[in-house]
Enzyme design. Sequence first.
Site: not given
Length: 264
Positions: A30, A42, A152
């Site tokens: 991530h 994010h 992301c």
Amino acid sequence: MGLLSNRVDKGSLKPGDHIYSWRTAYIYAHHGIYVGDDTVVHFTRRGQEVGTGTILDTLLVSSGPARPQQPCQVCTPREEGSGVLSSCLNCFLAGGVLYRFEYAVSAALFIAKARGGTCTLAVSDPDDVVVHRAKYLLDNGFGCYNVFKKNCEDFAIYCKTGLLVLEQGTIGQSGQAVSIIGGPLAAVLSTPLRLVTTNVYGMVATAITMYCASRYAADIGMRRDVVKVSVEDMTSRLATGLLRVAEAQIVLAPIIGSSKLVTQ
């Protein structure tokens, strides 16, 4: 930082850093932008770190961090359906290890890091510009999430470089997506070479070479289907419908002889 790992200490972070953390079994990482004050911006799929809208989500979501039973006292509660989030560093890491994404790496270092999603040949913009983009997108959105074209990592790379992929139907900037697609693709493309390469070791070497070549060519620093777009221009076009976004793709087209964008 080094050849084998981009792991860093929290104390070394500065606003504008592109950071990431691997999730369970290293299935995915991530990514986000550290904006200072122990805060990370994010991009998610309606609050979930990753997703495709298919049965594959069973594997992906199960690999992600478990939701805490008690809400964080530091993080601002997210709005329902919001894609761009602001979290404290601890919530972003979710117990994982902190890594910093590298920019402007050499071709040799890029190839040496065989797993995508850790570095790029592209050059980062100044840190204050990066932080501005991240905060602006937090307030104005980044469109619809797509695991292969707008995830992301794509968000973080856009914040760092201001670059967007133009061509409809192609993958985005994400090195993770390139790696996922590139492995099987390299194996398929190298199959016709079995007549030249007669042993299994040669076939493996050929597939690895094809994989590295595909990663190198697809990196945001090497691609020719990208254009630099100001964050204000992009979000205003999204808001007014001049830039159409679907769950599957961003539809963009270049104006010949210009760096501006038009919609199809």
